[in-house]
Design an enzyme around this catalytic site. Sequence first.
Site, PDB file in Angstrom:
ATOM      1  N   SER A 118       5.349 -64.464   1.187  1.00 29.42           N
ATOM      2  CA  SER A 118       4.228 -64.813   0.308  1.00 29.42           C
ATOM      3  C   SER A 118       2.908 -64.719   1.044  1.00 29.42           C
ATOM      4  O   SER A 118       1.858 -64.621   0.418  1.00 29.42           O
ATOM      5  CB  SER A 118       4.361 -66.254  -0.180  1.00 29.42           C
ATOM      6  OG  SER A 118       5.597 -66.472  -0.769  1.00 29.42           O
ATOM      7  N   HIS A 139       6.544 -57.871  -2.465  1.00 32.34           N
ATOM      8  CA  HIS A 139       6.382 -59.259  -2.901  1.00 32.34           C
ATOM      9  C   HIS A 139       6.772 -59.384  -4.370  1.00 32.34           C
ATOM     10  O   HIS A 139       5.966 -59.117  -5.258  1.00 32.34           O
ATOM     11  CB  HIS A 139       4.925 -59.681  -2.650  1.00 32.34           C
ATOM     12  CG  HIS A 139       4.643 -61.122  -2.908  1.00 32.34           C
ATOM     13  ND1 HIS A 139       3.387 -61.589  -3.221  1.00 32.34           N
ATOM     14  CD2 HIS A 139       5.440 -62.214  -2.902  1.00 32.34           C
ATOM     15  CE1 HIS A 139       3.438 -62.891  -3.396  1.00 32.34           C
ATOM     16  NE2 HIS A 139       4.676 -63.284  -3.215  1.00 32.34           N
ATOM     17  N   GLU A 151       4.143 -56.837  -5.832  1.00 32.95           N
ATOM     18  CA  GLU A 151       2.948 -56.549  -5.040  1.00 32.95           C
ATOM     19  C   GLU A 151       3.434 -55.788  -3.792  1.00 32.95           C
ATOM     20  O   GLU A 151       4.243 -56.315  -3.019  1.00 32.95           O
ATOM     21  CB  GLU A 151       2.298 -57.891  -4.658  1.00 32.95           C
ATOM     22  CG  GLU A 151       0.853 -57.819  -4.281  1.00 32.95           C
ATOM     23  CD  GLU A 151       0.271 -59.211  -3.965  1.00 32.95           C
ATOM     24  OE1 GLU A 151       1.030 -60.173  -3.729  1.00 32.95           O
ATOM     25  OE2 GLU A 151      -0.960 -59.319  -3.938  1.00 32.95           O
ATOM     26  N   ASN A 189      -1.737 -64.415  -4.151  1.00 38.44           N
ATOM     27  CA  ASN A 189      -1.957 -65.789  -3.690  1.00 38.44           C
ATOM     28  C   ASN A 189      -3.394 -66.063  -3.276  1.00 38.44           C
ATOM     29  O   ASN A 189      -3.830 -67.203  -3.296  1.00 38.44           O
ATOM     30  CB  ASN A 189      -0.986 -66.122  -2.551  1.00 38.44           C
ATOM     31  CG  ASN A 189       0.400 -66.356  -3.108  1.00 38.44           C
ATOM     32  OD1 ASN A 189       0.567 -67.023  -4.128  1.00 38.44           O
ATOM     33  ND2 ASN A 189       1.412 -65.794  -2.468  1.00 38.44           N
TER      34      ASN A 189
HETATM   35  P1  NAD Z   1      14.725 -70.457  -0.136  1.00 39.86           P
HETATM   36  O1  NAD Z   1      14.541 -71.610   0.777  1.00 39.86           O
HETATM   37  O2  NAD Z   1      15.143 -70.696  -1.540  1.00 39.86           O
HETATM   38  O3  NAD Z   1      15.819 -69.454   0.514  1.00 39.86           O
HETATM   39  C1  NAD Z   1      15.778 -69.025   1.839  1.00 39.86           C
HETATM   40  C2  NAD Z   1      17.193 -68.603   2.257  1.00 39.86           C
HETATM   41  O4  NAD Z   1      17.102 -67.961   3.526  1.00 39.86           O
HETATM   42  C3  NAD Z   1      18.160 -69.779   2.423  1.00 39.86           C
HETATM   43  O5  NAD Z   1      19.342 -69.538   1.670  1.00 39.86           O
HETATM   44  C4  NAD Z   1      18.456 -69.786   3.921  1.00 39.86           C
HETATM   45  O6  NAD Z   1      19.786 -70.203   4.249  1.00 39.86           O
HETATM   46  C5  NAD Z   1      18.241 -68.321   4.264  1.00 39.86           C
HETATM   47  N1  NAD Z   1      18.000 -68.050   5.676  1.00 39.86           N
HETATM   48  C6  NAD Z   1      17.290 -68.795   6.586  1.00 39.86           C
HETATM   49  N2  NAD Z   1      17.310 -68.196   7.784  1.00 39.86           N
HETATM   50  C7  NAD Z   1      18.022 -67.043   7.642  1.00 39.86           C
HETATM   51  C8  NAD Z   1      18.390 -65.983   8.525  1.00 39.86           C
HETATM   52  N3  NAD Z   1      18.028 -66.005   9.816  1.00 39.86           N
HETATM   53  N4  NAD Z   1      19.132 -64.967   8.045  1.00 39.86           N
HETATM   54  C9  NAD Z   1      19.526 -64.951   6.746  1.00 39.86           C
HETATM   55  N5  NAD Z   1      19.193 -65.922   5.858  1.00 39.86           N
HETATM   56  C10 NAD Z   1      18.460 -66.946   6.303  1.00 39.86           C
HETATM   57  O7  NAD Z   1      13.372 -69.623  -0.048  1.00 39.86           O
HETATM   58  P2  NAD Z   1      12.715 -68.684  -1.199  1.00 39.86           P
HETATM   59  O8  NAD Z   1      11.854 -69.517  -2.083  1.00 39.86           O
HETATM   60  O9  NAD Z   1      13.773 -67.811  -1.747  1.00 39.86           O
HETATM   61  O10 NAD Z   1      11.705 -67.822  -0.299  1.00 39.86           O
HETATM   62  C11 NAD Z   1      12.140 -66.701   0.432  1.00 39.86           C
HETATM   63  C12 NAD Z   1      10.947 -65.822   0.770  1.00 39.86           C
HETATM   64  O11 NAD Z   1      10.347 -65.380  -0.454  1.00 39.86           O
HETATM   65  C13 NAD Z   1       9.841 -66.522   1.557  1.00 39.86           C
HETATM   66  O12 NAD Z   1       9.290 -65.611   2.462  1.00 39.86           O
HETATM   67  C14 NAD Z   1       8.834 -66.903   0.476  1.00 39.86           C
HETATM   68  O13 NAD Z   1       7.528 -67.000   0.970  1.00 39.86           O
HETATM   69  C15 NAD Z   1       8.961 -65.727  -0.466  1.00 39.86           C
HETATM   70  N6  NAD Z   1       8.548 -65.959  -1.863  1.00 39.86           N
HETATM   71  C16 NAD Z   1       8.906 -67.096  -2.520  1.00 39.86           C
HETATM   72  C17 NAD Z   1       8.534 -67.270  -3.872  1.00 39.86           C
HETATM   73  C18 NAD Z   1       8.948 -68.502  -4.643  1.00 39.86           C
HETATM   74  O14 NAD Z   1       8.433 -68.704  -5.773  1.00 39.86           O
HETATM   75  N7  NAD Z   1       9.859 -69.319  -4.134  1.00 39.86           N
HETATM   76  C19 NAD Z   1       7.820 -66.260  -4.527  1.00 39.86           C
HETATM   77  C20 NAD Z   1       7.488 -65.078  -3.847  1.00 39.86           C
HETATM   78  C21 NAD Z   1       7.859 -64.952  -2.499  1.00 39.86           C
END
Ligand code: NAD
Length: 295
Positions: A118, A139, A151, A189
Amino acid sequence: MKNISVIGAGTMGNGIAHTFAQSGFKVSLVDISQENIDLGMATIAKNLDRMIAKERITEDDKTSTLGNITSYLDLKEGVSQADLVVEAATENLDLKLKVFGDMDQFAPAHCILSTNTSSISITQIAAVTKRPDQVIGMHFMNPVPIMKLVEIIRGYSTSDEVTATIMELSKQLGKTPTEVNDYPGFVANRILMPMINEAIETLYHGVAGVEEIDTVMKLGMAHPMGPLQLADFIGLDVCLSILNVMHEGFKNPKYAPCPLLVNMVMAGKKGIKSGEGFYDYATSRKAEVVSKSFL
Ligand code: NAD
């Protein structure tokens, strides 16, 4: 492109895996936690069932989509055949730098390495690899199977060819890709977070309550969701970390996170994921809680 590896099976990772698998790609879904893989797969199955109920897909589509996904606990194994990796692991700089260093070592030389971050700099992530021209931001928006926008963020060294390939691939998924450059917050963002932060400042200064602020923005500006409800949906910890990245990146006080947001995250009130944020989700009644507890 045939083989896509998705790193992280959380909120975004399972949505990204679902979207690629439903479009016929072979997906390797990698996580460090079997529990999170199981939860991610259960979420995909539940979302496919919802689509069947709405008669948008058939039972056969569900079977083939799930059949296109294989899960892995080992990164090396999970990326060994990849044409493209989409990294969607936890938003943490050190973690992403480590994962990209490892992926650079284990993924085939032609593989494009993308991240769903993000806010973290694509250029900084690319710099730990030996293929910075093949590193790019993809993104996706939450919930991924529904939201149209991707994005596409070009790092300093991302090549024209890789950008064109990822733009085209996103269209194949039925998405609308939009190309932007790599500066803190990108576009989505950079515009959204100051609005959310200002809504929190408005609450913090006692100008109006949670419901009132959200109602003004929903009915007055035709936003489908008020900014405080949206912040709960995104995760207040995620909002705080994005604002911190922009504040540090631009050295401009206008991005400084509101002290109320900082306090709420420190208190463990992270929005929907923790059961309480600006609204109370634990009671399954979206009661306003913040004006009582914090002001
Ligand atoms: P989340 O916490 O729901 O999921 C993250 C996952 O990554 C977990 O299942 C965790 O076990 C896993 N993980 C951690 N370390 C790891 C590794 N070394 N190898 C493999 N897996 C690993 O997080 P999320 O909300 O899905 O966010 C993930 C990414 O997407 C982030 O970079 C976030 O900024 C981005 N993002 C999130 C949103 C949102 O609305 N949540 C929107 C756009 C982008």
